[in-house]
Design an enzyme around this catalytic site. Sequence first.
Site, PDB file in Angstrom:
ATOM      1  N   ASP A   7      34.314  42.015  51.338  1.00 58.07           N
ATOM      2  CA  ASP A   7      35.382  41.916  52.503  1.00 58.07           C
ATOM      3  C   ASP A   7      35.196  40.691  53.121  1.00 58.07           C
ATOM      4  O   ASP A   7      34.066  40.248  53.651  1.00 58.07           O
ATOM      5  CB  ASP A   7      34.821  42.907  53.443  1.00 58.07           C
ATOM      6  CG  ASP A   7      35.428  44.293  52.970  1.00 58.07           C
ATOM      7  OD1 ASP A   7      36.121  44.630  52.154  1.00 58.07           O
ATOM      8  OD2 ASP A   7      34.763  45.201  53.383  1.00 58.07           O
ATOM      9  N   ASP A  17      42.909  54.764  51.308  1.00 64.70           N
ATOM     10  CA  ASP A  17      41.917  55.159  52.096  1.00 64.70           C
ATOM     11  C   ASP A  17      42.075  56.832  52.438  1.00 64.70           C
ATOM     12  O   ASP A  17      43.223  56.938  52.712  1.00 64.70           O
ATOM     13  CB  ASP A  17      41.936  54.460  53.334  1.00 64.70           C
ATOM     14  CG  ASP A  17      41.275  52.948  53.229  1.00 64.70           C
ATOM     15  OD1 ASP A  17      40.756  52.639  52.164  1.00 64.70           O
ATOM     16  OD2 ASP A  17      41.769  52.133  54.026  1.00 64.70           O
TER      17      ASP A  17
END
Lengths: 210, 261
Positions: B11, B130
């Site tokens: 990330d 997600d």
Amino acid sequence: MLAIIDYGAGNLTSVKLAFERIGASVLVTSDPAKISAADRVVFPGVGSAGSGMNEFSKRGFKEVFRDAVAQGKPVLAICLGMQMLFERSAEDGGVAGLGILPGTVEAFNFSAESRIKIPHMGWNSVHFNQQHPMMKGIRQDDAFYFVHSYFVAAGTPAVTIGLTEYGGFKFTSISGQRNLFATQFHPERSGAVGLQLLENFLSWDGQVCC
Amino acid sequence: MLLKRLIVCLDVRSKRVTKGIKFKGNVDVGDPVEMAERYCNDGADEIVFYDITASAEKRPIDIEMVAAAARRVFVPFTVGGGLRNVVDMRHALLAGADKVSLNSLAVEQPDILHAGALAFGRQCIVLGMDARRVGKSLHFPSGYEVVTHGGRCPTGLDAVEWGRRAEALGAGEICLNAIDTDGMRTGYELEITRKIADAVGIPVIASGGAGTVEHIADAFSTATADAALIASMVHSGEYTCSGIKKELAEKYHLPVRLTSN
């Protein structure tokens, strides 16, 4: 000088960067004259056979490429590049290939119940069934990275250098003859072992005798 | 035999790799390209870079970073975050990425999956999904709802239905990230991972929650995932990719790529 044929295929950047990583000076070119002048030639490929062959012919590569192969220059073909070496591909409703190697390109065909996924995507092992100078430093059954939905059905076992199994089916994952070496997998995406294969190509004289 | 893949996720926030828990409390863990190279040399099968602040800062993905990664990463890598259209996707792929991951954008404009697959081939298009556990209901037969923006926005979409639809539109792979377990290191959400793997014919990547090698083994065997995505396990230094794969092979008899170095 090593020339990478630019006919609009998708993986030029990664092939070029992988060669540069191992210290090669590389020319990416769409100029047939520069291909003729090169000592070794790389024929990369990502995309479909129809548009690939079309662009390849349109840019006048067919003759210079055939000449390079005939002159005995070391030639490396990758993925779609390998498939285009054969006589015919079933992709895009049927496409004539370069016909340099005997055989055809067929679609993987698994039953729905088998739940075998297409494309064949990921790392899979390659079993060399011939001794070859390009194998130097590579172990039998080392894994390489594949992404493809069509496979080469070689017209004679002599042009199959390596085999890979997917869904219980064995296909030609390396093909070639004399100064021509072609992989269905992507050496430029196959980590250290892939870079080793590219290094072997840089030092290969185009002879297969060991 | 096709091998199970171990994917390391980085990330990236302001050019640094960060790791948070449930998308919050991010800490700096290093330079993305350096880390990616190290993980590849240690046997990672793929790398994913998420430019996690691109969307919020309304800027395109950091192409410089993609290009820098392409010079040093020689396994497939995926980039996501800040991709707004086919042109952005093309830039990322030309810079050297192998695949692009689409998450919120695919929910907002599902046709982008189709457009991307048409332009680059479906093997380049990863649907990032997600999902949050909401309990089975008429609206959510799988019991999981698709959420976006780091879990802040519910979408009303059932996770399995969305997976099927994304496949039909052109996604070549689904990376399923379970919001409830993300960064918790308590194990992947095996139930929804298995449901999606059963429902689609494209590879499924388990994501969110890996803390032990057993968790990864469960994602492969119980949830039948094709790949497992990890972050904290290796960023913390507690595990190495090669160590994880050795254990997957020796203790769990799973087919993985073992590298000599």
